[in-house]
Every structure is written in structure tokens, then in C-alpha cells.
Design a protein around this motif. Structure first.
Motif, PDB file in Angstrom:
ATOM      1  N   GLY A   1       0.788  -1.228   0.000  1.00 24.49           N
ATOM      2  CA  GLY A   1       0.000   0.000   0.000  1.00 24.49           C
ATOM      3  C   GLY A   1       0.813   1.267   0.000  1.00 24.49           C
ATOM      4  O   GLY A   1       0.267   2.371   0.036  1.00 24.49           O
ATOM      5  N   GLY A   2       2.128   1.139  -0.027  1.00 24.40           N
ATOM      6  CA  GLY A   2       3.014   2.296  -0.033  1.00 24.40           C
ATOM      7  C   GLY A   2       4.445   1.811  -0.070  1.00 24.40           C
ATOM      8  O   GLY A   2       4.714   0.593  -0.050  1.00 24.40           O
ATOM      9  N   LEU A   3       5.378   2.755  -0.120  1.00 25.95           N
ATOM     10  CA  LEU A   3       6.801   2.438  -0.153  1.00 25.95           C
ATOM     11  C   LEU A   3       7.528   3.302   0.852  1.00 25.95           C
ATOM     12  O   LEU A   3       7.144   4.458   1.073  1.00 25.95           O
ATOM     13  N   MET A   4       8.580   2.770   1.454  1.00 26.32           N
ATOM     14  CA  MET A   4       9.440   3.573   2.314  1.00 26.32           C
ATOM     15  C   MET A   4      10.847   3.586   1.745  1.00 26.32           C
ATOM     16  O   MET A   4      11.371   2.551   1.329  1.00 26.32           O
ATOM     17  N   LEU A   5      11.454   4.773   1.744  1.00 26.56           N
ATOM     18  CA  LEU A   5      12.817   4.935   1.244  1.00 26.56           C
ATOM     19  C   LEU A   5      13.589   5.861   2.165  1.00 26.56           C
ATOM     20  O   LEU A   5      13.030   6.840   2.668  1.00 26.56           O
ATOM     21  N   ALA A   6      14.872   5.546   2.381  1.00 30.57           N
ATOM     22  CA  ALA A   6      15.775   6.447   3.105  1.00 30.57           C
ATOM     23  C   ALA A   6      16.575   7.224   2.064  1.00 30.57           C
ATOM     24  O   ALA A   6      17.568   6.715   1.533  1.00 30.57           O
ATOM     25  N   PRO A   7      16.193   8.467   1.742  1.00 21.58           N
ATOM     26  CA  PRO A   7      16.836   9.183   0.645  1.00 21.58           C
ATOM     27  C   PRO A   7      18.292   9.537   0.902  1.00 21.58           C
ATOM     28  O   PRO A   7      19.055   9.727  -0.047  1.00 21.58           O
ATOM     29  N   ALA A   8      18.706   9.630   2.162  1.00 21.45           N
ATOM     30  CA  ALA A   8      20.114   9.922   2.429  1.00 21.45           C
ATOM     31  C   ALA A   8      21.006   8.718   2.135  1.00 21.45           C
ATOM     32  O   ALA A   8      22.208   8.869   1.954  1.00 21.45           O
TER      33      ALA A   8
ATOM     34  N   PRO B   1      14.512   8.916   7.894  1.00 17.62           N
ATOM     35  CA  PRO B   1      15.643   9.825   8.109  1.00 17.62           C
ATOM     36  C   PRO B   1      16.998   9.174   8.311  1.00 17.62           C
ATOM     37  O   PRO B   1      17.962   9.877   8.666  1.00 17.62           O
ATOM     38  N   ALA B   2      17.123   7.873   8.093  1.00 13.76           N
ATOM     39  CA  ALA B   2      18.418   7.221   8.315  1.00 13.76           C
ATOM     40  C   ALA B   2      19.537   7.964   7.578  1.00 13.76           C
ATOM     41  O   ALA B   2      19.449   8.227   6.394  1.00 13.76           O
ATOM     42  N   PHE B   3      20.583   8.333   8.309  1.00  7.11           N
ATOM     43  CA  PHE B   3      21.786   8.990   7.788  1.00  7.11           C
ATOM     44  C   PHE B   3      21.597  10.486   7.526  1.00  7.11           C
ATOM     45  O   PHE B   3      22.511  11.151   7.047  1.00  7.11           O
ATOM     46  N   GLN B   4      20.427  11.042   7.851  1.00  4.56           N
ATOM     47  CA  GLN B   4      20.212  12.466   7.619  1.00  4.56           C
ATOM     48  C   GLN B   4      20.633  13.335   8.803  1.00  4.56           C
ATOM     49  O   GLN B   4      20.769  14.548   8.658  1.00  4.56           O
ATOM     50  N   GLY B   5      20.844  12.726   9.961  1.00  3.51           N
ATOM     51  CA  GLY B   5      21.117  13.510  11.153  1.00  3.51           C
ATOM     52  C   GLY B   5      22.324  14.414  11.036  1.00  3.51           C
ATOM     53  O   GLY B   5      22.332  15.541  11.554  1.00  3.51           O
ATOM     54  N   SER B   6      23.348  13.956  10.340  1.00  4.25           N
ATOM     55  CA  SER B   6      24.584  14.743  10.249  1.00  4.25           C
ATOM     56  C   SER B   6      24.379  16.060   9.497  1.00  4.25           C
ATOM     57  O   SER B   6      25.172  16.986   9.647  1.00  4.25           O
ATOM     58  N   TYR B   7      23.337  16.157   8.708  1.00  3.42           N
ATOM     59  CA  TYR B   7      23.074  17.387   7.954  1.00  3.42           C
ATOM     60  C   TYR B   7      22.535  18.516   8.839  1.00  3.42           C
ATOM     61  O   TYR B   7      22.597  19.677   8.458  1.00  3.42           O
ATOM     62  N   VAL B   8      21.961  18.156   9.990  1.00  4.93           N
ATOM     63  CA  VAL B   8      21.250  19.162  10.794  1.00  4.93           C
ATOM     64  C   VAL B   8      21.780  19.297  12.214  1.00  4.93           C
ATOM     65  O   VAL B   8      21.226  20.068  13.003  1.00  4.93           O
ATOM     66  N   LEU B   9      22.837  18.578  12.567  1.00  9.70           N
ATOM     67  CA  LEU B   9      23.289  18.567  13.957  1.00  9.70           C
ATOM     68  C   LEU B   9      23.926  19.876  14.400  1.00  9.70           C
ATOM     69  O   LEU B   9      23.826  20.257  15.561  1.00  9.70           O
ATOM     70  N   SER B  10      24.583  20.582  13.497  1.00  5.94           N
ATOM     71  CA  SER B  10      25.266  21.812  13.882  1.00  5.94           C
ATOM     72  C   SER B  10      24.449  23.037  13.502  1.00  5.94           C
ATOM     73  O   SER B  10      23.989  23.152  12.366  1.00  5.94           O
ATOM     74  N   PRO B  11      24.271  23.987  14.437  1.00  8.43           N
ATOM     75  CA  PRO B  11      23.564  25.224  14.096  1.00  8.43           C
ATOM     76  C   PRO B  11      24.398  26.151  13.216  1.00  8.43           C
ATOM     77  O   PRO B  11      23.896  27.136  12.685  1.00  8.43           O
ATOM     78  N   GLU B  12      25.670  25.826  13.037  1.00  3.34           N
ATOM     79  CA  GLU B  12      26.571  26.686  12.271  1.00  3.34           C
ATOM     80  C   GLU B  12      26.863  26.171  10.872  1.00  3.34           C
ATOM     81  O   GLU B  12      27.535  26.840  10.078  1.00  3.34           O
ATOM     82  N   SER B  13      26.424  24.976  10.546  1.00  2.00           N
ATOM     83  CA  SER B  13      26.673  24.419   9.208  1.00  2.00           C
ATOM     84  C   SER B  13      25.569  23.424   8.873  1.00  2.00           C
ATOM     85  O   SER B  13      24.702  23.135   9.693  1.00  2.00           O
TER      86      SER B  13
END
Length: 259
Positions: free
Chosen positions: A104-111, A135-147
Motif C-alpha cells: 500500500g506504499g513504499l518507504m525509502l531512506a533518501p540519504a 531519516p536514516a543517515f540524515q542527522g549529520s546534515y542538521v546537527l550543527s547550528p553553524e553548518s
């Protein structure tokens, strides 16, 4: 997604097949119980791909049949959503096989698979299935408020632009580090005006419990997909009763989002 599931007046209920290591038959039995209990969406755990203990084709075939059996008994329209994240040359064949087998649907981890792979699945008219972004592997994109990137842009806007219909992300107060303000930004990004591009469902998860659902209803309102995996199993030994309890909580809610 609301039309597909025939649910218009409450949040959608979402859970995952756990734990890793169960056979395809065991996962199907679990899917049956979850659908019978009133869950709307039952997905693979994000690590389930094509392991020997639960091969992709066997798992999808059995879980689709199990959810269909529960739907015949309840009158609901629950769906099973397999994880099609895979090596690049295998994603589309797995998605098409899932469609053929009745998913009935698909799941994908785009990172992991690539955000343009998400776009490819969304634009393929031979599939025409809801797609849920993991969100697997996406955390590193948002962890720092400076980058990196903002939560608003990564989980809200880019996910919509790529064609997902719902975005999973770690909820505040769970076992991950997202704050309430960051989760609020994701919800805003998922719904902000973007021309002809429709809003998508925010789907907070990650360490959520049934005890927190009343609080989260006041925060998120109706237009949300609550993802509770392990917390659904831990509430009590009665999995069927836990599912029904979860559904009763959201069915009684008649408020709107507070922010």
C-alpha cells in the motif's frame, strides 16, 4: 493518504515490524495483529531489506496478505509499507515488485539511496503509491547550528520537492536530540506554501510512547502521522490491546495544533 486509508478526522497511526531477526512468517503474523488492532500504516523496520531470515519478496507477499486478512475482518483499510531502500540498481525493481504484490506504499531512506531516487519513485506513474521518507543517515546534515541545513529545509521542503507524501523524523523528548522548536520547523516546512506542491504529513517517531500521545496531540493536532514502534510493544504484553488503546486516544481528540 487520507483518501487511501479512508481516515479524515484524526491523526494517522503508524508502526513498524520489530524486532529484526523474525522470519517472514513471524513478521506477517505481527502485521496481522497490528492491522487487527487498528493501525493504519504498518511498515518494515528501517533495517529490514533483503536479509536471509526475511527475504524481501517473501516478506512483502506474506505481510500484504496478512494485512488484507485483517482488513476483511475489521472493515479498515490498513496498508503494509515495505522498505525499498537498496543498492541503486535494485530500488526500482523492488518498488515494482512491491506494487505487484499489493503493497500500500513504499518507504525509502533518501540519504542512503539518493534523494533523486525518491523523485524517480514519486514520478513513476506505474507505481502511484504513497512514499514515506525515512531519516536514516540524515542527522549529520542538521546537527550543527553553524553548518549543514535547517530542519525546515531538509525534512520539510526538500522531502516535498522530491515527491514524498510523509516524512519521518525524530520527535522531541524521545531518544534523539531534536528539540521541540526543530520539530515545529519541520511541520512548518511540510505545510508552507510552495505553489502547486501539496503539503505532506509530518511523522514524528523515535522513542515515542503511548503515554505521551495526549501531550503530542496538543502539539501536532490532527494532520500528523504518529509513528510508535517499540513503545507500542512495551506498553503492556497485550499488543492488540495496546493498538486499540492508541486508537481510542486519537479518536477522542478534537483539538487543533497549538503552534
Amino acid at each position: 493518504m487520507r483518501k487511501l486509508l479512508d481516515v479524515y478526522d484524526r491523526p494517522l497511526l503508524f508502526t513498524a515490524l520489530k524486532p529484526m531477526g523474525l522470519s517472514a512468517c513471524q513478521l506477517a503474523d505481527l502485521a496481522y495483529q497490528l492491522a487487527l488492532g487498528g493501525m493504519d500504516i504498518i511498515k518494515d523496520d528501517h533495517g529490514l531489506t533483503n536479509q536471509p531470515f526475511a527475504p524481501f519478496e517473501d516478506r512483502v507477499r506474506l505481510c500484504v496478505a496478512a494485512v488484507a486478512r485483517a482488513n476483511r475482518e475489521t472493515g479498515n483499510r490498513a496498508v503494509y509499507v515495505p522498505n525499498v531502500t537498496a543498492p541503486a540498481d535494485q530500488v526500482l525493481p523492488r518498488a515494482k515488485l512491491a506494487k505487484e504484490l499489493g503493497a500500500g506504499g513504499l518507504m525509502l531512506a533518501p540519504a542512503l539511496a539518493g534523494i533523486d531516487v525518491l523523485r524517480q519513485l514519486a514520478e513513476d506513474d506505474s507505481l502511484s503509491l504513497p512514499i514515506i521518507s525515512h531519516p536514516a543517515f540524515q542527522g549529520s546534515y542538521v546537527l550543527s547550528p553553524e553548518s549543514g541545513m535547517s530542519h525546515y529545509a531538509l525534512f520539510g521542503q526538500l522531502t516535498r520537492l522530491a515527491g514524498a507524501d510523509a516524512v519521518i523524523y525524530p520527535n522531541f523528548g524521545g531518544r534523539f536530540s531534536f528539540s521541540r522548536e526543530e520539530c515545529q520547523a519541520i511541520v512548518q516546512g511540510a505545510a508552507a506554501s510552495m505553489g502547486h506542491i501539496k503539503p505532506i504529513f509530518p511523522s514524528p517517531g523515535g522513542g515515542m510512547s503511548l503515554e505521551r500521545v495526549p501531550e503530542l496531540l496538543e502539539v501536532y493536532g490532527r494532520d500528523v502521522i504518529f509513528l510508535i514502534g517499540g513503545g507500542l510493544f512495551k506498553h503492556s504484553p497485550d499488543l492488540l490491546g495496546n493498538c486499540r488503546y492508541f486508537r481510542r486516544i486519537v479518536e477522542k481528540f478534537n483539538g487543533t495544533r497549538v503552534y
